[in-house]
Scaffold this active site. Structure first.
Site, PDB file in Angstrom:
ATOM      1  N   LYS A  83      28.780   5.915  40.462  1.00  0.00           N
ATOM      2  CA  LYS A  83      27.574   6.163  39.658  1.00  0.00           C
ATOM      3  C   LYS A  83      26.495   5.108  39.878  1.00  0.00           C
ATOM      4  CE  LYS A  83      29.251   9.189  36.060  1.00  0.00           C
ATOM      5  NZ  LYS A  83      30.710   9.321  36.354  1.00  0.00           N
ATOM      6  N   SER A  92      36.489   7.981  43.864  1.00  0.00           N
ATOM      7  CA  SER A  92      35.187   7.797  43.207  1.00  0.00           C
ATOM      8  C   SER A  92      35.130   6.619  42.248  1.00  0.00           C
ATOM      9  CB  SER A  92      34.787   9.087  42.489  1.00  0.00           C
ATOM     10  OG  SER A  92      35.795   9.489  41.576  1.00  0.00           O
ATOM     11  N   GLU A  95      21.693  10.557  29.412  1.00  0.00           N
ATOM     12  CA  GLU A  95      22.714  11.244  28.615  1.00  0.00           C
ATOM     13  C   GLU A  95      24.053  10.690  29.057  1.00  0.00           C
ATOM     14  OE1 GLU A  95      21.569  12.379  31.436  1.00  0.00           O
ATOM     15  OE2 GLU A  95      23.463  12.735  32.488  1.00  0.00           O
TER      16      GLU A  95
HETATM   17  C1  LIG Z   1      31.494  10.414  36.342  1.00  0.00           C
HETATM   18  C2  LIG Z   1      32.593  10.343  37.312  1.00  0.00           C
HETATM   19  C3  LIG Z   1      32.978  11.457  38.098  1.00  0.00           C
HETATM   20  C4  LIG Z   1      32.368  12.816  37.932  1.00  0.00           C
HETATM   21  O1  LIG Z   1      31.015  12.929  38.248  1.00  0.00           O
HETATM   22  P1  LIG Z   1      30.510  13.608  39.568  1.00  0.00           P
HETATM   23  O2  LIG Z   1      29.038  13.755  39.343  1.00  0.00           O
HETATM   24  O3  LIG Z   1      31.194  14.940  39.690  1.00  0.00           O
HETATM   25  O4  LIG Z   1      30.823  12.728  40.700  1.00  0.00           O
HETATM   26  C5  LIG Z   1      33.980  11.295  39.030  1.00  0.00           C
HETATM   27  N1  LIG Z   1      34.608  10.108  39.188  1.00  0.00           N
HETATM   28  C6  LIG Z   1      34.278   9.034  38.454  1.00  0.00           C
HETATM   29  C7  LIG Z   1      35.025   7.760  38.674  1.00  0.00           C
HETATM   30  C8  LIG Z   1      33.265   9.104  37.493  1.00  0.00           C
HETATM   31  O5  LIG Z   1      32.960   8.027  36.768  1.00  0.00           O
END
Ligand SMILES: *Cc1c(COP(=O)(O)O)cnc(C)c1O
Length: 402
Positions: free
Chosen positions: A94, A382, A116
């Site tokens: 993010k 992620s 948000e």
């Molecule tokens: C917020 C988040 C997601 C989901 O958001 P996407 O917009 O689909 O990437 C996935 N993994 C992590 C670690 C997050 O914090």
């Protein structure tokens, strides 16, 4: 294969039939300002250089590309590779997007930002760059989510943000985003709205993708350098879809298969899931046409997943198009499968993944077992899972998991 890179969105912000800008007049003028500023910024080498410099010095990029040898051997098939977004500042992808939008807000001369948040992760990321840039920051959050996510509320407050409780609807993420859009329509003169994923009205789906594509651009170059060829399959989890678009986009014209892992919660045959593409239908939400979890009458269903970061009842419009084109295969991963993958990565690689990312891992493990050792699967890790420890521990006790 039809070329996709650079083709979408069209000039009106549509990805085929999806996307667009379904908003009232006051929001329309705010969005046109952001669009004009973004199109000028992305063609300005000085702006893009400052974006890359801040990703390097503040966010900690490039992130590593790491071969998961022991996990691959355990799965007994294809080799698994991890793009380590968990190694960034704040511990998830993010940060890439909020750095970009923060620089754009500053370029536009805005003094205040709003966001948000559902689980609080995007709220924390936005509060982080607000502190860094010296912006005043308000984060809209459902009252129910404020109760469930106390540590992230505390983080945002420490970083100097004001958390604004939203009590409309189900007091969760979709209501917080409605409220942020409503507030912004009256405050856009001095305020920039930082949206956290590839959803919402044009130009956000395009802009967030372009800020997140650094993940795929890096991974593609790193993979070519290490292996001398491209991966056979890419896998990422899909909440709103920003980490997945970021990984997939630079590979769209390559002969690589792609899987988007949606949160199937208790199962796609139950009402408790968050799989907008596997279990939803097209409709309009937050200013764009896309796939949604909704009743026949268009009432939005609340999304459910063990992972708070995946329970959004919609999905970015570009994913809706890639789904219809069958360029990306979207599959459901249940809570049970995600927790099993979470444990395996801890035990075999010494990495505690976010529960969101564990959905991608579970889908990748399923595929690895079916494929020969000569194949390579690239998984977007992620985020890191420190934030999920209490939740996973409680879940394992309740479900009698080992
Ligand atoms: C917020 C988040 C997601 C989901 O958001 P996407 O917009 O689909 O990437 C996935 N993994 C992590 C670690 C997050 O914090």
């Amino acid at each position: 294969m039809k070329k996709l890179i650079g083709q979408y969105p069209d000039a009106t912000g549509h990805f085929g039939p999806y996307g667009g800008r379904f908003v009232g007049e006051t929001l329309m003028s705010a969005l046109l300002d952001v669009e004009a500023a973004w199109h000028s910024a992305k063609n300005d080498p000085a702006f893009m250089a400052s974006f890359r410099a801040m990703l390097r010095d503040y966010a900690g990029r490039p992130t590593p590309l790491d071969c998961a040898e022991r996990l691959s051997a355990h799965a007994g098939g294809a080799r698994l590779w991890l793009k380590r977004e968990d190694c960034t500042h704040t511990g998830a992808h993010k940060i890439n997007n909020v750095v970009g939008q923060g620089l754009l807000a500053r370029r536009m001369g805005k003094k205040r930002v709003i966001a948000e948040t559902g689980a609080g992760q995007h709220g924390v990321a936005t509060a982080t760059i607000a502190a860094r840039f010296g912006f005043d920051c308000k984060v809209f959050m459902g009252a129910e989510d404020i109760r469930r996510q106390a540590p992230n509320v505390r983080r945002m407050e420490l970083l100097g943000a004001q958390v604004v409780p939203v009590t409309s609807g189900t007091s969760t993420l979709k209501d917080a985003m409605n409220e942020a859009l409503r507030y912004w329509s009256g405050a856009s003169e001095d305020t920039f709205y930082v949206i956290g994923t590839v959803s919402g009205p044009h130009p956000y789906p395009e802009m967030v993708r372009d800020f997140q594509r650094v993940i795929g651009d890096e991974a593609r170059a790193q993979f070519l350098e290490k292996c001398g060829k491209l991966p056979d399959l890419l896998v990422a989890c899909v909440g709103g879809g920003s980490n997945a678009m970021g990984l997939f986009y630079p590979f769209l014209d390559d002969p690589c298969e792609m899987i988007g892992a949606e949160a199937a919660g208790d199962g796609l045959d139950t009402p408790r899931h968050a799989a907008s593409l596997c279990g939803g239908s097209p409709g309009e939400l937050h200013g764009a046409l896309t796939y949604l979890l909704q009743s026949d009458e268009g009432q939005i269903h609340e999304a459910w997943s063990i992972s708070a970061g995946l329970d959004y009842p919609g999905v970015g419009p570009e994913h809706a198009l890639l789904h219809d084109l069958k360029r990306v295969r979207y599959e459901g991963v249940t809570d049970v499968e995600a927790v099993a993958a979470f444990q395996l990565l801890c035990q075999y690689e010494g990495i505690i993944p976010a529960l969101e990312s564990s959905h991608a891992l579970a889908a990748a493990l399923r595929e690895a077992k079916k494929r020969p050792a000569a194949q390579n699967i690239l998984v977007n890790l992620s985020g890191r899972g420190d934030k999920d420890l209490d939740h996973v521990t409680r879940w394992m006790k309740e479900h009698g998991a080992p």
